[in-house]
Motif scaffolding. Sequence first.
Motif, PDB file in Angstrom:
ATOM      1  N   UNK A   5       0.827  -1.209   0.000  1.00 12.02           N
ATOM      2  CA  UNK A   5       0.000   0.000   0.000  1.00 12.02           C
ATOM      3  C   UNK A   5       0.865   1.264   0.000  1.00 12.02           C
ATOM      4  N   UNK A   6       1.898   1.393   0.869  1.00 11.89           N
ATOM      5  CA  UNK A   6       2.747   2.587   0.787  1.00 11.89           C
ATOM      6  C   UNK A   6       3.396   2.756  -0.577  1.00 11.89           C
ATOM      7  N   UNK A   7       3.873   1.650  -1.160  1.00 12.42           N
ATOM      8  CA  UNK A   7       4.499   1.751  -2.482  1.00 12.42           C
ATOM      9  C   UNK A   7       3.491   2.224  -3.523  1.00 12.42           C
ATOM     10  N   UNK A   8       2.274   1.654  -3.483  1.00 12.56           N
ATOM     11  CA  UNK A   8       1.250   2.051  -4.448  1.00 12.56           C
ATOM     12  C   UNK A   8       0.891   3.525  -4.296  1.00 12.56           C
ATOM     13  N   UNK A   9       0.796   4.003  -3.045  1.00  9.95           N
ATOM     14  CA  UNK A   9       0.487   5.419  -2.827  1.00  9.95           C
ATOM     15  C   UNK A   9       1.594   6.307  -3.374  1.00  9.95           C
ATOM     16  N   UNK A  10       2.848   5.918  -3.140  1.00  9.16           N
ATOM     17  CA  UNK A  10       3.965   6.698  -3.672  1.00  9.16           C
ATOM     18  C   UNK A  10       3.945   6.705  -5.196  1.00  9.16           C
ATOM     19  N   UNK A  11       3.724   5.527  -5.791  1.00 10.22           N
ATOM     20  CA  UNK A  11       3.748   5.431  -7.254  1.00 10.22           C
ATOM     21  C   UNK A  11       2.657   6.307  -7.859  1.00 10.22           C
ATOM     22  N   UNK A  12       1.439   6.188  -7.342  1.00 13.28           N
ATOM     23  CA  UNK A  12       0.317   6.941  -7.903  1.00 13.28           C
ATOM     24  C   UNK A  12       0.504   8.431  -7.683  1.00 13.28           C
ATOM     25  N   UNK A  13       0.964   8.813  -6.483  1.00 11.92           N
ATOM     26  CA  UNK A  13       1.120  10.244  -6.186  1.00 11.92           C
ATOM     27  C   UNK A  13       2.087  10.897  -7.161  1.00 11.92           C
ATOM     28  N   UNK A  14       3.210  10.216  -7.426  1.00 10.15           N
ATOM     29  CA  UNK A  14       4.190  10.831  -8.309  1.00 10.15           C
ATOM     30  C   UNK A  14       3.874  10.640  -9.786  1.00 10.15           C
ATOM     31  N   UNK A  15       3.105   9.618 -10.124  1.00 12.60           N
ATOM     32  CA  UNK A  15       2.628   9.521 -11.509  1.00 12.60           C
ATOM     33  C   UNK A  15       1.743  10.714 -11.837  1.00 12.60           C
ATOM     34  N   UNK A  16       0.850  11.070 -10.912  1.00 11.73           N
ATOM     35  CA  UNK A  16      -0.015  12.244 -11.104  1.00 11.73           C
ATOM     36  C   UNK A  16       0.809  13.521 -11.134  1.00 11.73           C
ATOM     37  N   UNK A  17       1.743  13.636 -10.181  1.00 13.36           N
ATOM     38  CA  UNK A  17       2.546  14.850 -10.090  1.00 13.36           C
ATOM     39  C   UNK A  17       3.412  15.039 -11.329  1.00 13.36           C
ATOM     40  N   UNK A  18       4.062  13.970 -11.781  1.00 14.74           N
ATOM     41  CA  UNK A  18       4.913  14.088 -12.959  1.00 14.74           C
ATOM     42  C   UNK A  18       4.108  14.345 -14.222  1.00 14.74           C
ATOM     43  N   UNK A  19       2.892  13.804 -14.285  1.00 13.96           N
ATOM     44  CA  UNK A  19       2.019  14.129 -15.413  1.00 13.96           C
ATOM     45  C   UNK A  19       1.716  15.624 -15.426  1.00 13.96           C
ATOM     46  N   UNK A  20       1.355  16.184 -14.255  1.00 12.89           N
ATOM     47  CA  UNK A  20       1.077  17.618 -14.178  1.00 12.89           C
ATOM     48  C   UNK A  20       2.280  18.449 -14.555  1.00 12.89           C
ATOM     49  N   UNK A  21       3.467  18.034 -14.085  1.00 16.26           N
ATOM     50  CA  UNK A  21       4.691  18.759 -14.422  1.00 16.26           C
ATOM     51  C   UNK A  21       4.962  18.708 -15.919  1.00 16.26           C
ATOM     52  N   UNK A  22       4.722  17.549 -16.527  1.00 13.37           N
ATOM     53  CA  UNK A  22       4.925  17.414 -17.966  1.00 13.37           C
ATOM     54  C   UNK A  22       3.956  18.288 -18.753  1.00 13.37           C
ATOM     55  N   UNK A  23       2.731  18.421 -18.241  1.00  6.19           N
ATOM     56  CA  UNK A  23       1.742  19.286 -18.879  1.00  6.19           C
ATOM     57  C   UNK A  23       2.204  20.743 -18.850  1.00  6.19           C
ATOM     58  N   UNK A  24       2.619  21.217 -17.677  1.00  8.09           N
ATOM     59  CA  UNK A  24       2.993  22.631 -17.546  1.00  8.09           C
ATOM     60  C   UNK A  24       4.342  22.923 -18.192  1.00  8.09           C
ATOM     61  N   UNK A  25       5.222  21.924 -18.293  1.00  6.18           N
ATOM     62  CA  UNK A  25       6.527  22.153 -18.912  1.00  6.18           C
ATOM     63  C   UNK A  25       6.398  22.591 -20.362  1.00  6.18           C
ATOM     64  N   UNK A  26       5.402  22.067 -21.047  1.00  2.75           N
ATOM     65  CA  UNK A  26       5.133  22.527 -22.413  1.00  2.75           C
ATOM     66  C   UNK A  26       4.445  23.881 -22.402  1.00  2.75           C
ATOM     67  N   UNK A  27       3.590  24.107 -21.412  1.00  6.74           N
ATOM     68  CA  UNK A  27       2.795  25.330 -21.392  1.00  6.74           C
ATOM     69  C   UNK A  27       3.621  26.564 -21.033  1.00  6.74           C
ATOM     70  N   UNK A  28       4.668  26.410 -20.226  1.00  9.20           N
ATOM     71  CA  UNK A  28       5.475  27.576 -19.826  1.00  9.20           C
ATOM     72  C   UNK A  28       6.044  28.331 -21.037  1.00  9.20           C
ATOM     73  N   UNK A  29       6.805  27.672 -21.931  1.00 13.36           N
ATOM     74  CA  UNK A  29       7.325  28.430 -23.082  1.00 13.36           C
ATOM     75  C   UNK A  29       6.217  28.938 -24.004  1.00 13.36           C
ATOM     76  N   UNK A  30       5.126  28.170 -24.130  1.00 15.50           N
ATOM     77  CA  UNK A  30       4.013  28.655 -24.953  1.00 15.50           C
ATOM     78  C   UNK A  30       3.426  29.936 -24.369  1.00 15.50           C
ATOM     79  N   UNK A  31       3.311  29.986 -23.035  1.00 18.59           N
ATOM     80  CA  UNK A  31       2.777  31.181 -22.389  1.00 18.59           C
ATOM     81  C   UNK A  31       3.688  32.379 -22.606  1.00 18.59           C
ATOM     82  N   UNK A  32       4.997  32.188 -22.452  1.00 13.19           N
ATOM     83  CA  UNK A  32       5.925  33.310 -22.631  1.00 13.19           C
ATOM     84  C   UNK A  32       5.946  33.758 -24.091  1.00 13.19           C
ATOM     85  N   UNK A  33       5.846  32.815 -25.013  1.00 11.68           N
ATOM     86  CA  UNK A  33       5.736  33.201 -26.421  1.00 11.68           C
ATOM     87  C   UNK A  33       4.493  34.058 -26.657  1.00 11.68           C
ATOM     88  N   UNK A  34       3.396  33.691 -26.017  1.00 13.83           N
ATOM     89  CA  UNK A  34       2.162  34.458 -26.174  1.00 13.83           C
ATOM     90  C   UNK A  34       2.285  35.837 -25.541  1.00 13.83           C
TER      91      UNK A  34
END
Length: 398
Positions: A5-34
Amino acid sequence: MDVRRPFALLWISQALSQFGTSVSSLAYPLLILELTGSAAQAGLVGAVVAVAGLVTRLPAGSLADRRPPRPLMLAADAARAILLAVLAVSVSAGLAGIGPVLVVVGLEVCAGAVFGPAEFRLLRAISAPEERAIAVGRMQSRSQLAGLLGPLAGGVLFGIAPWLPFAVDALSYAASFALVAALPRAASSVDSGAGAVPGRERKSAWRWLRRDGFLLPAALWVAALTATFSAVGLIVIVVAQDRGAGSAAIGLMSSISAAGGLAGALLTPAIQRRLRPGAVFRLAALVDTAATVALLPLQSPVLIGVAGAVAFFSAPVVAASLFGEVSVRVPDALVGRAQSSMVLVVGLLAPVTPVLAGLVLDRSGSTGGIIACATVFAVLTVVSLVLPAFRRAAADAR
């Protein structure tokens, strides 16, 4: 204690977090370009990420060794959730400027630098000693998933509304905070480790890494492999363009290559159980050499993507093999500092790789770039066969 259970919680928490980071990593330069219309200013995002990581990584590792990991992880997630929520609101209201955006980028990287070694210590603590390296391998699939899905989602969300990617990233950190908070206290109560290593060794992870004999040479070797691999990523795009591929075809090609990394991540634990790190490194360099040479006659973006997928397959296995050994070998009191130091070494060549790849492409064209990268991979294959540290590690394993 049941660690599933602790491992699953860690895996899921960071899968979500890294997905969010990957989403915003593309959006940051797009925002500054805009905001500015300047590609050079959009490139400042990458510079801020590199500088913030360089400045904070080692102090963050030291902090992770001196404080229990769970409170550090919660503080990092809370800070990032608040930062991204404020940025989303600012963008929605039309109040965002380049300065505040870059400040948010830097602070987000700093918080992530604290989270990383703290999570590494916690993962090590909840894993049985004989399973620590495999646990690190199992974590690889989450970053591959994020890298595969995040940029696509980031582009779509930014097209709907520029503030949406940052809101999604804020929600991902909030979800990670909730999952880390839900970790059982018996699993998340890790001591700071002070006193676990006698004498002056407490003060220097570098000293310990040099004395280990395997980890530092392996990290330098992986740094060269990773840098060459990233250069191939740029060269492949140029190759596809030179051979008539449009933007949609290049996107498909990139997705095929990323799928190879995901497949490698899913199989990483099984490969770790069968191959020692030295064997993984040799096989990865050999496969990367062959996959790079195979690019020379290829014309189809799909086939180029398949060659990239073959090369990408080994990336998560190499990372897991290296950091799995960190988890197994390093004393408790130095885990955070050692992990941060190894991340720093592996990324040493990252800032100069795009420049060098660009110079080779300008002087020799895409064919010359392919040959140069294949040559470096071949040299790394030879080094992996003769490097004393790798041979000693294999002898120790036997």
